[in-house]
Design a protein around this motif. Structure first.
Motif, PDB file in Angstrom:
ATOM      1  N   GLN A 266       1.088  -1.356   0.109  1.00 20.67           N
ATOM      2  CA  GLN A 266       0.244   0.043   0.458  1.00 20.67           C
ATOM      3  C   GLN A 266       1.099   1.852   0.151  1.00 20.67           C
ATOM      4  O   GLN A 266       0.547   2.024  -0.729  1.00 20.67           O
ATOM      5  N   PHE A 267       2.284   1.222   0.704  1.00 21.14           N
ATOM      6  CA  PHE A 267       2.748   2.257   0.980  1.00 21.14           C
ATOM      7  C   PHE A 267       3.374   2.432  -0.321  1.00 21.14           C
ATOM      8  O   PHE A 267       3.518   3.802  -0.583  1.00 21.14           O
ATOM      9  N   LEU A 268       4.172   1.555  -0.437  1.00 23.31           N
ATOM     10  CA  LEU A 268       5.105   1.424  -2.533  1.00 23.31           C
ATOM     11  C   LEU A 268       3.625   2.391  -2.974  1.00 23.31           C
ATOM     12  O   LEU A 268       3.763   3.233  -3.774  1.00 23.31           O
ATOM     13  N   PHE A 269       2.587   1.835  -3.617  1.00 23.08           N
ATOM     14  CA  PHE A 269       1.104   2.509  -4.805  1.00 23.08           C
ATOM     15  C   PHE A 269       0.635   4.415  -4.546  1.00 23.08           C
ATOM     16  O   PHE A 269       0.713   4.865  -4.989  1.00 23.08           O
ATOM     17  N   GLN A 270       1.125   3.893  -3.222  1.00 25.24           N
ATOM     18  CA  GLN A 270       0.671   5.673  -2.547  1.00 25.24           C
ATOM     19  C   GLN A 270       1.641   6.298  -2.902  1.00 25.24           C
ATOM     20  O   GLN A 270       0.864   7.588  -3.543  1.00 25.24           O
ATOM     21  N   LYS A 271       2.557   5.732  -2.704  1.00 23.19           N
ATOM     22  CA  LYS A 271       3.834   6.910  -2.824  1.00 23.19           C
ATOM     23  C   LYS A 271       3.483   6.509  -4.148  1.00 23.19           C
ATOM     24  O   LYS A 271       4.647   8.914  -4.759  1.00 23.19           O
ATOM     25  N   TRP A 272       4.541   6.082  -4.526  1.00 23.09           N
ATOM     26  CA  TRP A 272       4.383   6.008  -6.610  1.00 23.09           C
ATOM     27  C   TRP A 272       3.597   7.572  -7.337  1.00 23.09           C
ATOM     28  O   TRP A 272       3.859   8.075  -7.734  1.00 23.09           O
ATOM     29  N   GLN A 273       1.925   7.059  -6.801  1.00 21.77           N
ATOM     30  CA  GLN A 273       0.617   7.832  -6.950  1.00 21.77           C
ATOM     31  C   GLN A 273       1.432   9.445  -6.907  1.00 21.77           C
ATOM     32  O   GLN A 273       0.843  10.070  -8.026  1.00 21.77           O
ATOM     33  N   ARG A 274       1.998   9.688  -5.659  1.00 17.09           N
ATOM     34  CA  ARG A 274       2.228  10.844  -5.096  1.00 17.09           C
ATOM     35  C   ARG A 274       3.606  11.168  -6.325  1.00 17.09           C
ATOM     36  O   ARG A 274       3.085  12.360  -6.248  1.00 17.09           O
ATOM     37  N   VAL A 275       4.275  10.601  -6.644  1.00 18.49           N
ATOM     38  CA  VAL A 275       5.251  10.879  -7.062  1.00 18.49           C
ATOM     39  C   VAL A 275       5.129  11.653  -8.255  1.00 18.49           C
ATOM     40  O   VAL A 275       6.216  12.569  -9.120  1.00 18.49           O
ATOM     41  N   THR A 276       4.167  10.705  -9.291  1.00 16.63           N
ATOM     42  CA  THR A 276       4.095  10.389 -10.658  1.00 16.63           C
ATOM     43  C   THR A 276       2.645  11.804 -10.447  1.00 16.63           C
ATOM     44  O   THR A 276       2.886  12.755 -11.460  1.00 16.63           O
ATOM     45  N   SER A 277       2.504  11.737  -9.718  1.00 16.17           N
ATOM     46  CA  SER A 277       0.973  13.181 -10.149  1.00 16.17           C
ATOM     47  C   SER A 277       1.396  14.208  -9.750  1.00 16.17           C
ATOM     48  O   SER A 277       1.020  14.832 -10.173  1.00 16.17           O
ATOM     49  N   THR A 278       2.136  14.368  -8.419  1.00 12.80           N
ATOM     50  CA  THR A 278       2.395  15.865  -7.959  1.00 12.80           C
ATOM     51  C   THR A 278       4.199  16.363  -8.849  1.00 12.80           C
ATOM     52  O   THR A 278       4.211  17.405  -8.636  1.00 12.80           O
ATOM     53  N   GLY A 279       4.599  15.400  -8.670  1.00 13.77           N
ATOM     54  CA  GLY A 279       5.849  15.367  -9.291  1.00 13.77           C
ATOM     55  C   GLY A 279       7.227  16.087  -7.749  1.00 13.77           C
ATOM     56  O   GLY A 279       8.243  16.052  -8.049  1.00 13.77           O
TER      57      GLY A 279
ATOM     58  N   GLY B  84      11.877  11.489  -9.076  1.00 17.41           N
ATOM     59  CA  GLY B  84      11.312  11.400 -10.022  1.00 17.41           C
ATOM     60  C   GLY B  84      11.357   9.453  -9.412  1.00 17.41           C
ATOM     61  O   GLY B  84      12.185   9.517  -8.204  1.00 17.41           O
ATOM     62  N   ILE B  85      11.180   8.922 -10.364  1.00 21.22           N
ATOM     63  CA  ILE B  85      11.730   7.344 -10.018  1.00 21.22           C
ATOM     64  C   ILE B  85      13.511   6.885 -11.070  1.00 21.22           C
ATOM     65  O   ILE B  85      13.768   7.054 -11.475  1.00 21.22           O
ATOM     66  N   THR B  86      13.887   6.463  -9.433  1.00 21.60           N
ATOM     67  CA  THR B  86      15.209   6.045 -10.407  1.00 21.60           C
ATOM     68  C   THR B  86      15.065   3.988 -10.456  1.00 21.60           C
ATOM     69  O   THR B  86      14.415   3.449  -8.699  1.00 21.60           O
ATOM     70  N   TYR B  87      15.503   4.170 -10.991  1.00 25.96           N
ATOM     71  CA  TYR B  87      15.192   2.241 -10.998  1.00 25.96           C
ATOM     72  C   TYR B  87      17.239   1.289 -11.571  1.00 25.96           C
ATOM     73  O   TYR B  87      17.507   1.333 -12.396  1.00 25.96           O
ATOM     74  N   SER B  88      17.740   0.955 -10.160  1.00 25.99           N
ATOM     75  CA  SER B  88      19.157   0.673 -10.409  1.00 25.99           C
ATOM     76  C   SER B  88      18.745  -1.266 -10.491  1.00 25.99           C
ATOM     77  O   SER B  88      18.170  -1.771 -10.196  1.00 25.99           O
ATOM     78  N   SER B  89      19.126  -1.929 -11.065  1.00 25.67           N
ATOM     79  CA  SER B  89      19.650  -3.097 -11.606  1.00 25.67           C
ATOM     80  C   SER B  89      21.460  -3.167 -11.189  1.00 25.67           C
ATOM     81  O   SER B  89      21.978  -3.203 -11.682  1.00 25.67           O
ATOM     82  N   ILE B  90      21.290  -4.563  -9.907  1.00 26.63           N
ATOM     83  CA  ILE B  90      22.693  -5.633 -10.108  1.00 26.63           C
ATOM     84  C   ILE B  90      21.921  -6.707  -9.943  1.00 26.63           C
ATOM     85  O   ILE B  90      21.293  -8.076  -9.284  1.00 26.63           O
ATOM     86  N   GLY B  91      23.150  -7.381 -10.910  1.00 27.16           N
ATOM     87  CA  GLY B  91      22.769  -8.682 -11.317  1.00 27.16           C
ATOM     88  C   GLY B  91      24.413  -9.614 -11.642  1.00 27.16           C
ATOM     89  O   GLY B  91      25.139  -8.800 -12.138  1.00 27.16           O
ATOM     90  N   VAL B  92      24.492 -10.460 -11.394  1.00 21.49           N
ATOM     91  CA  VAL B  92      26.007 -11.055 -11.283  1.00 21.49           C
ATOM     92  C   VAL B  92      25.684 -12.966 -11.485  1.00 21.49           C
ATOM     93  O   VAL B  92      25.080 -13.635 -10.834  1.00 21.49           O
ATOM     94  N   ASN B  93      26.591 -13.291 -12.452  1.00 21.12           N
ATOM     95  CA  ASN B  93      26.253 -14.177 -13.524  1.00 21.12           C
ATOM     96  C   ASN B  93      26.419 -15.411 -12.352  1.00 21.12           C
ATOM     97  O   ASN B  93      27.581 -15.538 -11.936  1.00 21.12           O
ATOM     98  N   GLY B  94      25.787 -16.241 -12.192  1.00 25.46           N
ATOM     99  CA  GLY B  94      25.973 -17.820 -11.579  1.00 25.46           C
ATOM    100  C   GLY B  94      25.153 -17.058 -10.065  1.00 25.46           C
ATOM    101  O   GLY B  94      25.583 -17.911  -9.089  1.00 25.46           O
ATOM    102  N   ALA B  95      24.548 -15.840 -10.116  1.00 22.12           N
ATOM    103  CA  ALA B  95      24.661 -14.910  -8.138  1.00 22.12           C
ATOM    104  C   ALA B  95      23.132 -16.409  -7.559  1.00 22.12           C
ATOM    105  O   ALA B  95      22.715 -16.508  -7.858  1.00 22.12           O
ATOM    106  N   ALA B  96      23.603 -17.116  -6.764  1.00 26.64           N
ATOM    107  CA  ALA B  96      22.668 -17.678  -5.697  1.00 26.64           C
ATOM    108  C   ALA B  96      22.720 -16.688  -4.601  1.00 26.64           C
ATOM    109  O   ALA B  96      23.756 -15.659  -4.097  1.00 26.64           O
ATOM    110  N   VAL B  97      21.492 -16.728  -3.502  1.00 21.31           N
ATOM    111  CA  VAL B  97      21.141 -15.630  -2.250  1.00 21.31           C
ATOM    112  C   VAL B  97      22.061 -16.120  -1.244  1.00 21.31           C
ATOM    113  O   VAL B  97      22.598 -14.443  -1.208  1.00 21.31           O
TER     114      VAL B  97
END
Length: 475
Positions: free
Chosen positions: A49-62, A241-254
């Motif tokens: 709920q917090f995620l979606f509510q914050k998403w709407q606030r950031v995208t609607s109000t800037g 705004g919205i920041t999308y960072s990706s983190i990946g390592v070939n062969g990585a497990a938890v």
């Protein structure tokens, strides 16, 4: 007048064709379960709920920032999948483009593949360290990978390869450390500059730029008997705004991410949403332990919650895959079913969501159909570029469907994050509010066993009981 009618007819035909192509693009593969493409979660979950509510606030109000981190293995390091999700977000919310976020110069090391949305050039030979190594020689941060310059000055050039999006990078933070106190410099437009501020406690070197850049060069002035280990680069600005960072390592497990210092970098990123795509490597072997897998995931989730208590999690189930048994023979890997089961339990415990990639693909043995359609590679584990793009589109469609709902403000959890690695003992207690299992995953009740343990009894029974402790989310 006739010309106007002719032009109007052409426009109408084009629009109809475009709409038809769009529908065709969404339903062109008969084996894909498009009807299953949704997020599974408890609608009363405060983090969601917090995620979606914050998403709407950031995208609607800037106003404000929303930070997303996508963590995984080779599916994420390849870059096509996370970049497809990122571009879908920015195409729908062009006024909410935040900063580029955290990235790593993978191809600064030999034989290390780099995402296509930014280019990396490095002439010097760098020492590669990955969290999949049994005993890593150099320290790593949240990226789970590092490159080390030793005994010679090194330069790493990075060029952003997305002209459509202006990330307006005016701040740059180099994450890394040097036992000899080597301080990195930054080359922008031919002029080298020293850090504006050095955070020695968190191993950060901050650079404030006079104008925005889309290319730069990190200079590591190492000399004889000196080295500097680069753990990541964070590109930021003062924009909302919205920041999308990706983190990946070939062969990585938890468990591989436990070899890294996560807390310092997490405090820099402060994620609001973490998309987990780890599990394909955990479940690759025949001796997959679903109970240990769940506990490791909970430990990783708890580390993130210690820094961002309101952070929401989306668990992506494993894709269907095969295990190589011979030179040209493969057998289906049924561990994907167990990982899928654990993901639902993790979502129930953490208040997160599940994106059931396994079901959406078509279930067990569906990878062969994806390969025949040109969407998967010959190894029957990884996808082609078209396959990753399709998965990225499907994931975003499921996410966007929830974003369109009217979300009311959720209760915010505020507490001081712990400086130490948190324990997960409090997560190992049984949830009193159990919910029914989704269809297709409900197990038949087994006959009760004697309460008195046998001397020669193995730990298998204990694992099965423990794996059934947590509830699933309702369908």
């Amino acid at each position: 007048m006739n010309r106007l009618k002719f032009l109007a007819l052409i426009i109408a035909v084009c629009l109809t064709t475009s709409a038809t192509n769009s529908i065709f693009a969404q339903n062109q593969y008969s084996f894909v379960q498009y009807s299953a493409n949704r997020l599974h979660y408890d609608s009363t979950s405060a983090p969601m709920q917090f995620l979606f509510q914050k998403w709407q606030r950031v995208t609607s109000t800037g106003q404000g920032n929303l930070n997303i981190i996508h963590i995984g293995g080779s599916h994420v390091q390849a870059g096509t999948l996370p970049n497809r999700i990122r571009t879908n977000i920015y195409n729908d919310y062009p006024k909410s483009i935040g900063c580029r976020g955290l990235l790593f110069p993978y191809s600064a090391a030999a034989k290390c593949n780099n995402p296509s949305d930014y280019k990396v050039h490095c002439k010097e030979k760098m020492i590669l360290t990955r969290n999949v190594y049994r005993q890593p020689e150099h320290p790593m941060g949240l990226c789970g990978i590092a490159v080390t310059a030793a005994n010679t000055p090194s330069r790493i050039q990075i060029i952003l390869n997305e002209p459509k999006y202006n990330y307006n990078t005016t701040r740059l933070t180099v994450l890394g450390r040097s036992p000899q106190g080597v301080v990195p410099r930054l080359n922008c437009g031919g002029a080298e500059m020293h850090p504006s501020y050095i955070d020695t406690a968190n191993h950060r070197f901050h650079f404030n730029l006079q104008s925005s850049v889309d290319s730069f060069e990190v200079v590591l002035p190492c000399h004889e008997n000196q080295e500097f280990t680069l753990q990541g680069i964070y590109l930021s600005n003062r924009q909302s705004g919205i920041t999308y960072s990706s983190i990946g390592v070939n062969g990585a497990a938890v468990p591989d991410y436990f070899k890294c210092s996560l807390i310092n970098d997490l405090r820099l990123l402060r994620p609001d949403l973490v998309i987990f795509g780890i599990g394909i490597n955990d479940a690759h072997g025949k001796d997959f332990d679903s109970v240990a897998f769940k506990r490791n995931y909970l430990r990783l989730c708890d580390s993130i919650k210690a820094v961002s208590p309101n952070c929401a999690f989306i668990f992506i189930t494993n894709n269907d895959c095969y295990r190589k048994t011979g030179r040209r023979s493969y057998s289906v890997n049924t561990n994907g079913l167990l990982v899928r089961e654990v993901c639902y339990r993790l979502a129930a415990i953490t208040g997160g969501a599940v994106w059931d990639q396994f079901e959406i693909m078509g279930g067990l043995k569906s990878m062969a159909q994806w390969q025949n359609a040109g969407l998967a590679q010959a190894d029957k584990v990884h996808f082609t570029r078209s396959g990753y793009q399709l998965i990225g589109d499907l994931f975003y469609q499921a996410l966007d469907r929830e974003l369109q709902k009217d979300w009311k403000p959720a209760k915010v959890v505020n507490h001081k994050p712990s400086r130490q690695e948190p324990s997960t003992k409090h997560l190992e207690t049984k949830d009193s509010k159990e919910r029914p299992l989704p269809r297709g995953l409900r197990r038949k009740p087994k006959p009760q066993e004697s309460r008195t343990p046998l001397r020669n009894q193995t730990s298998t029974t204990t694992k099965k009981i423990d794996s059934d402790r947590f509830p699933y989310l309702p369908e």
